[in-house]
Design a protein around this motif. Structure first.
Motif, PDB file in Angstrom:
ATOM      1  N   UNK A 301       0.866  -1.106   0.012  1.00 28.33           N
ATOM      2  CA  UNK A 301       0.144  -0.017   0.094  1.00 28.33           C
ATOM      3  C   UNK A 301       1.002   1.290   0.166  1.00 28.33           C
ATOM      4  N   UNK A 302       0.456   2.125  -0.943  1.00 29.39           N
ATOM      5  CA  UNK A 302       1.319   3.670  -0.908  1.00 29.39           C
ATOM      6  C   UNK A 302       0.478   4.525  -0.020  1.00 29.39           C
ATOM      7  N   UNK A 303      -0.770   4.382  -0.086  1.00 32.72           N
ATOM      8  CA  UNK A 303      -1.518   5.431   0.702  1.00 32.72           C
ATOM      9  C   UNK A 303      -2.773   4.465   1.450  1.00 32.72           C
ATOM     10  N   UNK A 304      -3.191   5.365   2.542  1.00 36.37           N
ATOM     11  CA  UNK A 304      -4.096   4.596   3.507  1.00 36.37           C
ATOM     12  C   UNK A 304      -5.094   5.557   3.705  1.00 36.37           C
ATOM     13  N   UNK A 305      -6.255   5.424   3.825  1.00 35.01           N
ATOM     14  CA  UNK A 305      -7.362   6.257   3.868  1.00 35.01           C
ATOM     15  C   UNK A 305      -7.814   6.385   5.391  1.00 35.01           C
ATOM     16  N   UNK A 306      -7.968   7.759   5.986  1.00 39.64           N
ATOM     17  CA  UNK A 306      -8.090   8.111   7.364  1.00 39.64           C
ATOM     18  C   UNK A 306      -9.513   9.005   7.439  1.00 39.64           C
ATOM     19  N   UNK A 307     -10.621   8.494   8.018  1.00 42.41           N
ATOM     20  CA  UNK A 307     -11.674   9.476   8.246  1.00 42.41           C
ATOM     21  C   UNK A 307     -11.388  10.303   9.506  1.00 42.41           C
ATOM     22  N   UNK A 308     -11.317  11.661   9.250  1.00 43.73           N
ATOM     23  CA  UNK A 308     -11.436  12.346  10.370  1.00 43.73           C
ATOM     24  C   UNK A 308     -12.427  13.358  10.928  1.00 43.73           C
TER      25      UNK A 308
END
Length: 481
Positions: A301-308
């Motif tokens: 994985x190059x990107x990880x999605x975070x909900x803020x």
């Protein structure tokens, strides 16, 4: 109870006005959505843990919560449901009893004498966090957890998200506290500007033509921004999360760390010219990268999605209810082409956070969710399924709340620690929360036990988070020498 000081210490260090009065805001559409998206494996529970080194009586605890119910009558109300489990309004619980909501328990002596009280609490709190509420009664609970053979204890408090958002819950709970002996009753401002500063900084009011032109440009920008945000949200709705895709379960793992101090983070952020939140987010991105490199290396994985979560509350808003939006942030992993070392990761996180701060995504998302929750379709199977699928997209929900910078006292005992817990981001996602209190930085991580069978993922992530922060500390020390 009438003589108990009423302190409302907010995350920004601003006290509520002396003439504050509770206002019943009813049940909003946004509040109802938190019931619709809840599942037995994914509870919408906000919680906190107060730590004490001296004995606290259960009677004193009950008195504090009696005061809370008196000040905030919502905590004596239960939900009234329409057909198909649709919440309609709050009604008084005719069978309300404090014994249904406040209780105590004592832990057994650990087998290993080197086990700390925090380590004992990890699984106890995880089980409490994964226990659903009884909707026949008010949706909150407090458990006083005592250590075996010691005066040390902790108070676990959980509140359903339908009652209030994170800031609303924390403000309510802190209203039961007062400054510990030797602490100033005036809390230093933590971020933002005071009302006096905002008033003195206002420029002279422009003329009518300038105001009309400004209003037109603002409207045009809002229309363009709306379509930009809708395009982003639509793209995310079709995104399929890679990683953390184990079997959903109601059984959780939970861990936290309080090893890092605020002054240490300030030293790092001052050196690199970023914010405290940037430093913590960069450490979090590094910790998640360590997890994927160890347990799911094939994904690369190059990107990880975070909900803020983003609070939409005014500084002077002390009401309950949900006034919160959400913004999505892509965290760069160590495999990202933009990240070659820890410093580049910090710079990249800083750039993305600045873009997020300038974005109109939070207010537009807040308006859309508030609008959608008011209509009958909000309880339709199609809408609920779509909403739940969006909740399952991010790898993590991450919230960072600056808490009181002074030590507080609860039920006559000084609070030595304060840890906050956030809900998970859907099945097998992670719930992460950072709260600063009295110079401490506390990170908590909640996950499903089935993410990696036999492995306590939160323990690994919290340990890696500390290691990543020490990397930045070492870089600062080397450059200062």
């Amino acid at each position: 109870q009438q003589n108990t000081p009423f302190y409302l210490l907010s995350m920004t260090g601003i006290e509520a006005p002396a003439d504050y009065k509770y206002v019943d805001c009813g049940l909003s559409g946004l509040d109802s959505l938190f019931v619709h998206i809840e599942t037995p494996e994914h509870l919408m529970t906000i919680a906190g843990l107060y730590g004490f080194k001296q004995r606290v009586s259960i009677e004193a605890i009950q008195q504090q919560f009696e005061l809370m119910v008196e000040r905030f009558p919502r905590f004596a109300d239960r939900l009234d449901f329409k057909a198909r489990g649709i919440p309609s309004k709050w009604v008084p619980d005719e069978n309300f009893s404090m014994s249904n909501h406040v209780r105590e328990t004592t832990l057994k002596a650990p087998r290993d004498p080197n086990t700390t009280f925090d380590e004992q609490l990890f699984q106890v709190v995880a089980d409490l966090q994964s226990t659903p509420f009884n909707f026949d009664h008010p949706l909150w609970e407090a458990v006083l957890i005592r250590a075996s053979g010691s005066d040390q204890c902790a108070l676990y408090i959980k509140i359903h998200h339908i009652i209030a958002d994170g800031q609303g819950c924390i403000r309510t709970l802190l209203s039961l506290c007062k400054p510990a002996p030797g602490q100033s009753s005036t809390v230093a401002q933590y971020g933002g500007r005071s009302a006096q500063q905002r008033q003195s900084g206002r420029a002279a009011r422009p003329n009518l033509l300038v105001r009309l032109w400004s209003a037109f440009l603002s409207l045009l920008w809002m229309i363009v921004s709306f379509f930009i945000v809708m395009r982003k949200l639509n793209a995310i709705s079709w995104y399929r999360r890679r990683g953390l895709r184990g079997r959903d379960t109601a059984h959780k793992h939970l861990a936290w760390t309080r090893e890092i101090r605020v002054d240490e983070v300030k030293a790092v952020k001052d050196h690199f010219g970023v914010t405290l939140n940037d430093v913590l987010m960069a450490c979090l991105a590094g910790a998640l990268s360590d997890y994927f490199a160890k347990h799911e290396p094939d994904l690369r994985l190059e990107e990880m999605l975070a909900a803020i979560p983003v609070s939409m509350r005014r500084l002077d808003d002390w009401s309950l209810g949900n006034k919160v939006s959400v913004a999505c942030l892509w965290l760069p992993s160590d495999l990202s082409p933009r990240v070659g070392d820890p410093v580049q990761r910090l710079r990249e996180v800083h750039r993305r956070m600045n873009e997020l701060k300038r974005s109109v995504e939070p207010p537009i998302s807040y308006g859309w969710l508030s609008f959608a929750g008011k209509f009958p379709w909000a309880s339709s199977p199609w809408f609920v399924k779509r909403l739940r699928s969006c909740v399952h997209k991010p790898h993590t929900v991450f919230t960072n709340v600056p808490g009181p910078m002074i030590q507080l006292e609860f039920a006559g005992a000084p609070m030595t620690s304060y840890v906050a817990f956030a809900p998970q981001s859907g099945g097998c996602g992670l719930g992460m929360a950072i709260l600063t209190y009295h110079g401490q930085v506390a990170l908590s991580v909640l996950s499903d036990r089935a993410v990696v069978p036999g492995v306590n993922v939160p323990k690994e992530i919290t340990a890696s988070f500390v290691e990543r922060f020490r990397e930045y500390q070492n870089l600062v020390e080397k450059k200062s020498k």
